[in-house]
Design a protein around this motif. Structure first.
Motif, PDB file in Angstrom:
ATOM      1  N   LEU A  40      13.028  -7.560   7.696  1.00  0.00           N
ATOM      2  CA  LEU A  40      11.863  -7.569   6.800  1.00  0.00           C
ATOM      3  C   LEU A  40      10.825  -6.616   7.386  1.00  0.00           C
ATOM      4  O   LEU A  40      10.461  -6.734   8.559  1.00  0.00           O
ATOM      5  N   HIS A  41      10.360  -5.690   6.562  1.00  0.00           N
ATOM      6  CA  HIS A  41       9.390  -4.674   7.003  1.00  0.00           C
ATOM      7  C   HIS A  41       8.014  -4.947   6.399  1.00  0.00           C
ATOM      8  O   HIS A  41       7.905  -5.154   5.193  1.00  0.00           O
ATOM      9  N   ILE A  42       6.996  -4.958   7.266  1.00  0.00           N
ATOM     10  CA  ILE A  42       5.616  -5.054   6.769  1.00  0.00           C
ATOM     11  C   ILE A  42       4.789  -3.902   7.352  1.00  0.00           C
ATOM     12  O   ILE A  42       5.162  -3.317   8.373  1.00  0.00           O
ATOM     13  N   CYS A  43       3.679  -3.610   6.690  1.00  0.00           N
ATOM     14  CA  CYS A  43       2.691  -2.684   7.250  1.00  0.00           C
ATOM     15  C   CYS A  43       1.486  -3.554   7.597  1.00  0.00           C
ATOM     16  O   CYS A  43       0.814  -4.076   6.706  1.00  0.00           O
ATOM     17  N   SER A  44       1.238  -3.758   8.880  1.00  0.00           N
ATOM     18  CA  SER A  44       0.259  -4.774   9.284  1.00  0.00           C
ATOM     19  C   SER A  44      -1.166  -4.439   8.865  1.00  0.00           C
ATOM     20  O   SER A  44      -1.973  -5.329   8.627  1.00  0.00           O
ATOM     21  N   ASN A  45      -1.483  -3.159   8.777  1.00  0.00           N
ATOM     22  CA  ASN A  45      -2.815  -2.735   8.315  1.00  0.00           C
ATOM     23  C   ASN A  45      -2.653  -1.560   7.348  1.00  0.00           C
ATOM     24  O   ASN A  45      -2.040  -0.550   7.708  1.00  0.00           O
ATOM     25  N   ASN A  46      -3.188  -1.735   6.166  1.00  0.00           N
ATOM     26  CA  ASN A  46      -3.035  -0.716   5.130  1.00  0.00           C
ATOM     27  C   ASN A  46      -4.256   0.198   5.134  1.00  0.00           C
ATOM     28  O   ASN A  46      -5.308  -0.116   4.580  1.00  0.00           O
ATOM     29  N   THR A  47      -4.076   1.324   5.801  1.00  0.00           N
ATOM     30  CA  THR A  47      -5.130   2.271   6.136  1.00  0.00           C
ATOM     31  C   THR A  47      -5.920   2.763   4.924  1.00  0.00           C
ATOM     32  O   THR A  47      -7.134   2.929   5.005  1.00  0.00           O
ATOM     33  N   ILE A  48      -5.208   3.022   3.853  1.00  0.00           N
ATOM     34  CA  ILE A  48      -5.844   3.610   2.666  1.00  0.00           C
ATOM     35  C   ILE A  48      -6.570   2.541   1.861  1.00  0.00           C
ATOM     36  O   ILE A  48      -7.693   2.728   1.403  1.00  0.00           O
ATOM     37  N   GLU A  49      -5.920   1.375   1.737  1.00  0.00           N
ATOM     38  CA  GLU A  49      -6.435   0.319   0.854  1.00  0.00           C
ATOM     39  C   GLU A  49      -7.419  -0.621   1.558  1.00  0.00           C
ATOM     40  O   GLU A  49      -8.118  -1.396   0.899  1.00  0.00           O
ATOM     41  N   GLY A  50      -7.448  -0.575   2.889  1.00  0.00           N
ATOM     42  CA  GLY A  50      -8.394  -1.425   3.620  1.00  0.00           C
ATOM     43  C   GLY A  50      -8.015  -2.892   3.629  1.00  0.00           C
ATOM     44  O   GLY A  50      -8.888  -3.765   3.574  1.00  0.00           O
ATOM     45  N   THR A  51      -6.717  -3.167   3.723  1.00  0.00           N
ATOM     46  CA  THR A  51      -6.263  -4.567   3.830  1.00  0.00           C
ATOM     47  C   THR A  51      -5.420  -4.744   5.093  1.00  0.00           C
ATOM     48  O   THR A  51      -4.881  -3.770   5.629  1.00  0.00           O
ATOM     49  N   GLN A  52      -5.314  -5.987   5.532  1.00  0.00           N
ATOM     50  CA  GLN A  52      -4.627  -6.250   6.805  1.00  0.00           C
ATOM     51  C   GLN A  52      -4.018  -7.657   6.778  1.00  0.00           C
ATOM     52  O   GLN A  52      -4.599  -8.579   6.203  1.00  0.00           O
TER      53      GLN A  52
ATOM     54  N   GLY B  45       0.825  -1.205   0.000  1.00  0.00           N
ATOM     55  CA  GLY B  45       0.000   0.000   0.000  1.00  0.00           C
ATOM     56  C   GLY B  45       0.858   1.253   0.000  1.00  0.00           C
ATOM     57  O   GLY B  45       2.093   1.200   0.007  1.00  0.00           O
ATOM     58  N   GLU B  46       0.152   2.381   0.020  1.00  0.00           N
ATOM     59  CA  GLU B  46       0.838   3.664  -0.094  1.00  0.00           C
ATOM     60  C   GLU B  46       1.862   3.889   1.031  1.00  0.00           C
ATOM     61  O   GLU B  46       2.968   4.362   0.777  1.00  0.00           O
ATOM     62  N   PHE B  47       1.493   3.540   2.265  1.00  0.00           N
ATOM     63  CA  PHE B  47       2.428   3.777   3.370  1.00  0.00           C
ATOM     64  C   PHE B  47       3.571   2.766   3.367  1.00  0.00           C
ATOM     65  O   PHE B  47       4.717   3.113   3.657  1.00  0.00           O
ATOM     66  N   ALA B  48       3.264   1.518   3.017  1.00  0.00           N
ATOM     67  CA  ALA B  48       4.321   0.497   2.923  1.00  0.00           C
ATOM     68  C   ALA B  48       5.346   0.923   1.874  1.00  0.00           C
ATOM     69  O   ALA B  48       6.560   0.768   2.057  1.00  0.00           O
ATOM     70  N   TYR B  49       4.846   1.489   0.789  1.00  0.00           N
ATOM     71  CA  TYR B  49       5.722   1.927  -0.297  1.00  0.00           C
ATOM     72  C   TYR B  49       6.566   3.135   0.126  1.00  0.00           C
ATOM     73  O   TYR B  49       7.743   3.239  -0.217  1.00  0.00           O
ATOM     74  N   LYS B  50       5.975   4.017   0.914  1.00  0.00           N
ATOM     75  CA  LYS B  50       6.736   5.173   1.415  1.00  0.00           C
ATOM     76  C   LYS B  50       7.892   4.705   2.298  1.00  0.00           C
ATOM     77  O   LYS B  50       8.994   5.277   2.254  1.00  0.00           O
ATOM     78  N   ALA B  51       7.644   3.684   3.107  1.00  0.00           N
ATOM     79  CA  ALA B  51       8.707   3.142   3.969  1.00  0.00           C
ATOM     80  C   ALA B  51       9.847   2.599   3.110  1.00  0.00           C
ATOM     81  O   ALA B  51      11.029   2.851   3.369  1.00  0.00           O
TER      82      ALA B  51
END
Ligand SMILES: Cc1ncc(COP(=O)(O)O)c(C=O)c1O
Length: 361
Positions: free
Chosen positions: A146-158, A101-107
């Motif tokens: 390894l970096h993950i974003c556990s909940n993708n706020t914009i895309e609504g996935t987790q 998602g957008e935030f995971a990609y920013k990281a």
């Protein structure tokens, strides 16, 4: 009586009413001190107690041993995107990232500014509609983390499963689902979250780091940019975001009162089940955007048949006291951000509104 909306703001977002009332009640005279906690020294007995209690509550609620350090930092989750490689990526090392998602990609981009990033999985080509199956995450065994974003706020996935990374430190951005469900937190070497969704007001960022990763951190960094400084000083090297820490402590106490993470999870499951059931009952009108297996329990995203109807939905919802439903500007549609402070009663009222809107349109 004070007017309170049913608040779906994605962040900053609703905080528990009980907590707001305590803050209001204690604001002018903090527990007989004659001053507000806002006016207290961060070296005072009162504040040190708050700081210690907030840290202890994180350990208790997340089931963490003394080998985890709790840090209260500033700069939001976005600052952590940069601080992680800055502290943990030695020259020549690679950071692995799951791009969901957008935030995971920013990281990931922040890592690329400083060194090399490996994309361990990406659902970008699928419109970020899902998180990976654990078998789809692939990275060289010598990566720094390894970096993950556990909940993708914009895309609504987790993530509903966690990768088993063995010796590779697992790092997670939990900004939008921290303290919302049970999880084996000991699988993580580093967890971070801006407070403004599930922990209180913006301005304080929670970081949880395990001792072995802390010890691996780079030396000779600017003082305020090094995790070690915060760990060594109980986050009191300089003036901390004191009001945010105080507020977070109250929110954590409230979570404890809900039955801890197990109790919170139960309420959150009831909320998201009711909402998704309503969406799925009328697929010709309400269309969930995330793949079912990846659906978030915190950010429920959907589309209506056309954009005009979506605008109408948002404006009529507002008239019914439901606010903050506009999807993120990058994806459009409708997003229900149903963090911990959203009540089941709030969702029941929302579902009633959805039924009547569908019938009328
Ligand atoms: C998952 C996630 N990560 C990072 C951020 C950015 O957080 P901040 O604004 O605290 O930098 C957000 C903000 O909404 C988010 O939802």
């Amino acid at each position: 009586m004070t007017k309170r909306a049913i608040n779906f703001n994605p962040g900053p977002s609703a905080v528990p009413l009980d907590v707001l009332k305590i803050v209001q009640d204690e604001l002018l005279d903090y527990r007989g001190s004659g001053i507000s906690i806002l006016e207290s020294s961060h070296r005072s007995k009162e504040f040190e107690e708050v700081n210690d209690q907030a840290m202890a509550l994180v350990h208790e609620l997340f089931g963490l041993g003394s080998n985890y350090q709790v840090l209260f930092m500033t700069g939001g989750a976005s600052t952590q995107f940069g601080l992680i490689p800055f502290n943990l990526l030695e020259p020549g090392q690679i950071g692995a990232y799951v791009d969901t998602g957008e935030f995971a990609y920013k990281a990931l981009k922040e890592c690329q500014i400083q060194g090399k990033a490996h994309v361990a999985f990406s659902s970008k080509g699928e419109g970020y509609r899902r998180v990976p199956k654990m078998s789809e995450i692939k990275y060289p065994e010598d990566v720094a983390y390894l970096h993950i974003c556990s909940n993708n706020t914009i895309e609504g996935t987790q993530f509903h499963e966690l990768p088993d990374t063995g010796k590779v430190p697992l790092i997670a951005d939990m900004s939008s689902d921290i303290a919302s469900r049970r999880m084996d937190f000991t699988k993580f070497s580093l967890i971070y979250a801006g407070a403004q969704k599930n922990l209180g007001p913006s301005g304080v960022t929670l970081v949880i780091i395990r001792d072995d990763l802390l010890a691996k951190g780079k030396k000779g960094l600017p003082t305020m940019l090094s995790y070690k400084t915060y760990a060594d000083s109980k986050s009191l090297y300089n003036t901390p975001p004191a009001f945010g820490v105080y507020f977070m402590k109250l929110v954590l106490e409230w979570v404890k009162g809900q039955g801890g993470l197990a109790g919170m999870e139960k309420i959150n499951i009831a909320k998201k089940d009711l909402l998704y059931k309503t969406i799925d009952a009328h697929p010709d009108f309400y269309k969930g955007t995330a793949d079912k297996a990846s659906r978030s329990w915190m950010n429920v995203t959907m589309r209506l048949p056309d954009e005009d109807l979506e605008k109408k939905f948002i404006s009529e919802a507002k008239k019914s006291g439901l606010i903050g439903l506009k999807g993120h500007r990058s994806v459009g549609g409708i997003r229900f951000s149903i963090y911990n402070a959203m009540t089941l009663a709030g969702i029941e009222k929302t579902v009633e509104f959805m039924e009547s809107f569908r019938k009328g349109n």
